[in-house]
Design an enzyme around this catalytic site. Structure first.
Site, PDB file in Angstrom:
ATOM      1  N   GLY A  15      23.984 -83.782  26.528  1.00 47.88           N
ATOM      2  CA  GLY A  15      23.683 -83.986  27.948  1.00 47.88           C
ATOM      3  C   GLY A  15      24.507 -83.174  28.926  1.00 47.88           C
ATOM      4  CG  ASN A  17      21.410 -77.970  30.655  1.00 50.56           C
ATOM      5  OD1 ASN A  17      21.521 -77.132  31.548  1.00 50.56           O
ATOM      6  ND2 ASN A  17      21.444 -77.651  29.366  1.00 50.56           N
ATOM      7  NE  ARG A  68       4.605 -85.802  17.432  1.00 53.00           N
ATOM      8  CZ  ARG A  68       5.834 -85.288  17.342  1.00 53.00           C
ATOM      9  NH1 ARG A  68       6.598 -85.179  18.390  1.00 53.00           N
ATOM     10  NH2 ARG A  68       6.298 -84.866  16.186  1.00 53.00           N
ATOM     11  CG  MET A  93      16.557 -81.852  20.606  1.00 54.44           C
ATOM     12  SD  MET A  93      16.263 -80.154  21.149  1.00 54.44           S
ATOM     13  CE  MET A  93      16.127 -79.358  19.554  1.00 54.44           C
ATOM     14  NE  ARG A  94       9.643 -88.012  18.657  1.00 55.58           N
ATOM     15  CZ  ARG A  94       9.418 -87.770  17.393  1.00 55.58           C
ATOM     16  NH1 ARG A  94      10.187 -86.955  16.715  1.00 55.58           N
ATOM     17  NH2 ARG A  94       8.425 -88.357  16.772  1.00 55.58           N
ATOM     18  CG  ASN A 110      12.183 -77.762  28.197  1.00 57.42           C
ATOM     19  OD1 ASN A 110      13.108 -78.546  27.964  1.00 57.42           O
ATOM     20  ND2 ASN A 110      11.881 -76.767  27.367  1.00 57.42           N
ATOM     21  CG  HIS A 112      13.511 -72.110  25.584  1.00 64.31           C
ATOM     22  ND1 HIS A 112      13.422 -72.861  24.429  1.00 64.31           N
ATOM     23  CD2 HIS A 112      13.546 -70.811  25.194  1.00 64.31           C
ATOM     24  CE1 HIS A 112      13.398 -72.043  23.385  1.00 64.31           C
ATOM     25  NE2 HIS A 112      13.465 -70.798  23.825  1.00 64.31           N
ATOM     26  CG  ASP A 148       9.995 -73.637  23.975  1.00 62.67           C
ATOM     27  OD1 ASP A 148      10.335 -74.609  24.659  1.00 62.67           O
ATOM     28  OD2 ASP A 148      10.428 -73.450  22.822  1.00 62.67           O
ATOM     29  CB  ALA A 176      23.446 -68.870  32.522  1.00 61.50           C
TER      30      ALA A 176
HETATM   31  C1  GRF Z   1      20.431 -76.550  25.959  1.00 56.90           C
HETATM   32  O1  GRF Z   1      20.826 -75.316  25.427  1.00 56.90           O
HETATM   33  C2  GRF Z   1      18.994 -76.517  26.396  1.00 56.90           C
HETATM   34  O2  GRF Z   1      18.593 -75.273  26.874  1.00 56.90           O
HETATM   35  C3  GRF Z   1      18.260 -76.814  25.120  1.00 56.90           C
HETATM   36  O3  GRF Z   1      19.051 -77.770  24.466  1.00 56.90           O
HETATM   37  C4  GRF Z   1      20.398 -77.645  24.883  1.00 56.90           C
HETATM   38  C5  GRF Z   1      20.812 -78.963  25.429  1.00 56.90           C
HETATM   39  O4  GRF Z   1      22.180 -79.041  25.721  1.00 56.90           O
HETATM   40  N1  GRF Z   1      16.912 -77.232  25.408  1.00 56.90           N
HETATM   41  P1  GRF Z   1      22.747 -80.237  26.574  1.00 56.90           P
HETATM   42  O5  GRF Z   1      22.346 -81.530  25.863  1.00 56.90           O
HETATM   43  O6  GRF Z   1      22.168 -80.140  27.940  1.00 56.90           O
HETATM   44  O7  GRF Z   1      24.230 -80.069  26.564  1.00 56.90           O
END
Ligand code: GRF
Length: 211
Positions: A15, A17, A68, A93-94, A110, A112, A148, A176
């Protein structure tokens, strides 16, 4: 700020981000309020991190559901309970079914860890090194049923430096990501990233990237 959009962040792991978005949203002038963090993995470290920041955080364990779409029905119920305008995937991740994704079209984004359309999927940093690219980075995009593949909202590029390992590159990209995601989410919330056909329209002179 009046009329802030209500966003839920979906996570599966650490987490970082999510933390960057929560931090940005602490500013009352930021156009988004983070009203919930939801993880499909009960053990996700990001849940504790969200709670420490005073955000309602909960797990909906996907393993507890037969399909799902059953999982998504439970998720949808929680999103409705939190009266969510925007869904923000941050290391979630789902894969989601097309009907669920379509029901959130234009309202689910999202991040990526690659400059899409290069390197969709997993192990992006390893693949970037293998390909010998000189620039790598991250992309914020609308979520569409193809993985994606959705319209690109914003991107940030970082250099690939001699001797980089995948871990070095991942750390540079992640830094970044933490800058880019709050900028991109704000643009979406303000209606400044409209989708026209399969692309996000950007105004002349509007630079939707950062480094
Ligand atoms: C990040 O690199 C994001 O781009 C990818 O999964 C990672 C998640 O990292 N989808 P965090 O859980 O936000 O630290």
């Amino acid at each position: 700020m009046k009329g802030r959009k209500r966003a839920a962040i979906l996570i599966s792991g650490r987490g970082s981000n999510m933390a960057a978005l929560i931090e940005a949203a602490r500013n009352p002038a930021y156009p988004v309020e983070i009203v919930a963090v939801i993880s499909n993995r009960p053990g996700a470290p990001g849940l504790a991190r969200a709670r420490e920041a005073g955000i309602a955080a909960e797990a909906i364990d996907h393993k507890a559901f037969a399909s799902r779409s059953d999982f998504e029905a439970a998720l949808e119920a929680r999103l409705e309970a939190h009266v969510v305008d925007l869904v923000v995937l941050a290391g979630f991740m789902r894969l989601m079914t097309a009907p669920f994704v379509q029901s959130w079209a234009g309202r689910m984004i999202n991040i990526h860890p690659a400059l899409l359309p290069a390197f969709p999927g997993l192990a992006t940093h390893e693949r970037a090194l293998e390909a010998g690219v000189r620039l790598h980075g991250c992309t914020v995009h609308y979520v569409t049923p193809g993985m994606d593949e959705g319209p690109i909202i914003a991107q940030a590029a970082v250099p690939v430096l001699p001797g980089d390992t995948a871990l070095d590159l991942a750390a540079r990209v992640l830094h970044a990501e933490h800058k880019l995601y709050p900028i991109a989410l704000a643009r979406v919330a303000r209606g400044e990233a409209p989708v026209m056909g399969e692309r996000v329209e950007i105004a002349p002179g509007d630079l939707l990237f950062c480094e």
